[in-house]
Design a protein around this motif. Structure first.
Motif, short mmCIF file in Angstrom:
data_model
loop_
_atom_site.label_atom_id
_atom_site.label_comp_id
_atom_site.label_asym_id
_atom_site.label_seq_id
_atom_site.Cartn_x
_atom_site.Cartn_y
_atom_site.Cartn_z
N PRO A 1 38.70 50.50 2.39
CA PRO A 1 38.40 51.53 1.39
C PRO A 1 39.51 52.58 1.31
CG PRO A 1 36.53 51.19 2.85
CD PRO A 1 37.69 50.44 3.44
N GLN A 2 39.51 53.31 0.21
CA GLN A 2 40.46 54.40 0.05
C GLN A 2 40.28 55.40 1.19
OE1 GLN A 2 39.64 56.00 -3.84
NE2 GLN A 2 40.82 54.42 -4.85
N PRO A 3 41.34 56.13 1.54
CA PRO A 3 41.24 57.11 2.64
C PRO A 3 40.07 58.07 2.42
CG PRO A 3 43.51 56.89 1.92
CD PRO A 3 42.68 56.10 0.95
N GLY A 4 39.27 58.22 3.47
CA GLY A 4 38.13 59.12 3.43
C GLY A 4 36.84 58.47 2.98
N LEU A 5 36.93 57.37 2.23
CA LEU A 5 35.70 56.76 1.71
C LEU A 5 34.90 56.08 2.81
CD1 LEU A 5 33.89 56.17 -0.69
CD2 LEU A 5 35.24 54.10 -1.12
N ARG A 6 35.56 55.39 3.72
CA ARG A 6 34.84 54.72 4.81
C ARG A 6 34.03 55.74 5.60
NH1 ARG A 6 36.92 50.45 9.34
NH2 ARG A 6 36.58 49.05 7.63
N GLU A 7 34.64 56.87 5.94
CA GLU A 7 33.94 57.90 6.70
C GLU A 7 32.76 58.46 5.89
OE1 GLU A 7 37.27 57.84 6.12
OE2 GLU A 7 37.90 57.20 8.13
N ALA A 8 32.97 58.67 4.59
CA ALA A 8 31.89 59.17 3.74
C ALA A 8 30.73 58.17 3.70
CB ALA A 8 32.42 59.45 2.34
N ILE A 9 31.06 56.90 3.62
CA ILE A 9 30.02 55.85 3.61
C ILE A 9 29.27 55.84 4.95
CG2 ILE A 9 29.66 53.34 3.62
CD1 ILE A 9 31.95 53.24 1.49
N ASP A 10 30.04 55.90 6.05
CA ASP A 10 29.42 55.88 7.38
C ASP A 10 28.48 57.06 7.59
OD1 ASP A 10 30.80 53.56 7.98
OD2 ASP A 10 32.37 54.58 9.13
N ASP A 11 28.79 58.21 7.00
CA ASP A 11 28.01 59.43 7.20
C ASP A 11 26.90 59.62 6.16
OD1 ASP A 11 29.69 59.97 9.30
OD2 ASP A 11 30.95 61.37 8.16
N LEU A 12 26.80 58.74 5.18
CA LEU A 12 25.93 59.00 4.04
C LEU A 12 24.44 58.92 4.34
CD1 LEU A 12 25.78 59.67 1.05
CD2 LEU A 12 25.95 57.23 0.58
N CYS A 13 24.00 57.81 4.88
CA CYS A 13 22.57 57.59 5.08
C CYS A 13 22.20 57.90 6.52
CB CYS A 13 22.19 56.15 4.76
SG CYS A 13 22.74 55.60 3.13
N PRO A 14 21.39 58.93 6.72
CA PRO A 14 21.04 59.30 8.13
C PRO A 14 20.21 58.25 8.84
CG PRO A 14 19.89 60.69 6.52
CD PRO A 14 20.76 59.78 5.74
#
Length: 158
Positions: free
Chosen positions: A145-158
């Motif tokens: 994924p684009q930079p930052g997107l993987r982290e955003a995806i990982d953090d999205l759903c609690p």
């Protein structure tokens, strides 16, 4: 509620000497000439119009309202029911084209928007299901994924 029939945007100069780039003039001319007779879609959203675009899958629809609300039902139907993702998850298929990677990255963003929409609605389970579908359909080890997107995806759903 009916959508407004016009669009008002501020168009500052594209370059420092007060001029618009040709591409900006072409887009603005298309919008003006169209007069809302037909939908206008973009595959790469122009930054100037970002507030007036609604993601519908691989395309962004121009709408005459600011901060266009995401249509989660339509986005979900396109991503989960209508689109085919042949080859992204198949390790025997070589992915070497920048175009193919670009389309996959756009899809990853669309999946993120859909998952975030579900999460905002309080549907955490649907959020997780969308993210799981993304990971199976377009595996991150095949298309980073684009930079930052993987982290955003990982953090999205609690």
């Amino acid at each position: 509620a009916a959508l407004p029939d016009s669009l008002s945007i501020s168009v500052p100069p594209s370059v420092p000497d007060g001029m618009l780039l040709v591409g900006d003039r072409v887009i603005l001319g298309m919008i003006e000439e169209n007069r809302w007779r037909r939908p206008i879609y973009f595959t790469i959203p122009p930054a100037r119009l970002r507030d007036h675009l609604r993601l519908e899958g691989l395309v962004w629809l121009l709408v005459p309202e600011e901060e266009a609300a995401l249509n989660g039902e339509l986005l979900g139907r396109n991503l989960l029911d209508r689109y085919y993702y042949r080859g992204y998850a198949d390790p025997s298929v070589t992915i070497h084209s920048n175009y193919t990677r670009g389309v996959a990255r756009n899809l990853q963003i669309a999946f993120y928007y859909l998952a975030a929409h579900e999460n905002e609605r309080g549907n955490v389970e649907a959020c997780r299901e969308v993210i799981q579908e993304l990971r199976e359909t377009i595996p991150f080890d095949r298309i980073e994924p684009q930079p930052g997107l993987r982290e955003a995806i990982d953090d999205l759903c609690p």
